[in-house]
Design an enzyme around this catalytic site. Structure first.
Site, PDB file in Angstrom:
ATOM      1  N   ARG A 191     -20.774 -59.343 -78.929  1.00  0.00           N
ATOM      2  CA  ARG A 191     -21.650 -59.518 -80.078  1.00  0.00           C
ATOM      3  C   ARG A 191     -23.097 -59.714 -79.626  1.00  0.00           C
ATOM      4  NH1 ARG A 191     -21.557 -64.431 -84.608  1.00  0.00           N
ATOM      5  NH2 ARG A 191     -22.934 -63.392 -86.107  1.00  0.00           N
ATOM      6  N   ARG A 207     -19.439 -52.558 -81.741  1.00  0.00           N
ATOM      7  CA  ARG A 207     -18.404 -52.789 -80.727  1.00  0.00           C
ATOM      8  C   ARG A 207     -17.015 -52.337 -81.167  1.00  0.00           C
ATOM      9  NH1 ARG A 207     -17.600 -59.427 -80.953  1.00  0.00           N
ATOM     10  NH2 ARG A 207     -17.573 -59.593 -83.228  1.00  0.00           N
ATOM     11  N   ASN A 257      -5.407 -76.721 -65.622  1.00  0.00           N
ATOM     12  CA  ASN A 257      -4.857 -77.686 -64.675  1.00  0.00           C
ATOM     13  C   ASN A 257      -3.877 -76.973 -63.748  1.00  0.00           C
ATOM     14  OD1 ASN A 257      -2.010 -77.967 -65.724  1.00  0.00           O
ATOM     15  ND2 ASN A 257      -3.067 -78.737 -67.549  1.00  0.00           N
ATOM     16  N   ARG A 275       2.329 -63.852 -63.820  1.00  0.00           N
ATOM     17  CA  ARG A 275       1.409 -62.730 -63.637  1.00  0.00           C
ATOM     18  C   ARG A 275       1.377 -62.164 -62.221  1.00  0.00           C
ATOM     19  NH1 ARG A 275       0.758 -61.106 -68.822  1.00  0.00           N
ATOM     20  NH2 ARG A 275      -0.025 -62.799 -70.154  1.00  0.00           N
TER      21      ARG A 275
END
Length: 204
Positions: free
Chosen positions: A89, A139, A155, A166
């Site tokens: 933006r 966009r 954490n 992942r």
């Protein structure tokens, strides 16, 4: 595969493993057992016993540059984190850079189509800007391939959870590559907390 991204550790809790031990021993009032390297055995005990909440006392913050919007869309699904991401933006994407998936790079016809599509979308975005359309609306034509920048804090318990998911062999190639780099860093900074986690080899 050549890395198209950059991973930087911005901050980590000082003496994070010793802090975890100090906090954890409060549960047992066993402070008298603290020695120079006692945190290693203590943290291994915590992880083995499933007492992972104690790991939440320590945090790590990373800046990731050059990952795609497809990557960041996956990353921000991990909600026990704090995120700050490059805004489409407020930041113009008129000369955006983009990520080309390896599977597309390997096929000339697919690569030609992909590059032509990126160029068309870039020109469409620029034309919308020329027509007075604000970035926040222009966009809408931008692809998931656009490079972005993001800062993430979590954490160490949450980092273990993220990296277990992942860095796995079935994780999407881009987020796996980025998380492999994060895990390499955390294995050096908090070795006992992350020593049991593995990085999947890059199949690309």
């Amino acid at each position: 595969m050549k890395l198209h991204f950059q991973v930087d550790l911005l901050a980590i809790t000082p003496d994070s493993e010793k802090l975890i031990e100090e906090a954890g021993r409060t549960c047992y009032l066993s402070f008298g057992k603290i020695t120079k390297d006692s945190e290693k055995k203590f943290i291994k005990m915590l992880i083995k016993s499933g007492h992972h909440s104690v790991l939440e006392h320590a945090y790590a913050t990373f800046r990731i540059k050059g990952g795609s919007r497809a990557f960041t869309h996956q990353l921000v699904r991990h909600r026990l984190c704090a995120f700050s991401q490059q805004s489409q933006r407020y930041v113009s994407e008129k000369e955006f850079s983009f990520i080309t998936p390896p599977s597309i790079q390997k096929k000339p016809e697919a690569l030609k189509l992909f590059n032509e599509t990126m160029e068309t979308l870039k020109k469409s975005y620029q034309k919308l800007q020329e027509l007075g359309i604000k970035n926040e609306d222009a966009r809408f034509v931008l692809p998931n391939a656009v490079k972005s920048e993001i800062v993430i804090s979590a954490n160490l318990r949450e980092w273990r959870y993220i990296l277990q998911l992942r860095c796995a062999p079935d994780a999407q190639w881009e987020i796996r590559g980025i998380c492999n780099e994060i895990l390499k860093i955390l294995k050096k900074k908090a070795p006992t907390v992350f020593e049991d986690l593995d990085m999947a080899p890059d199949p690309i």
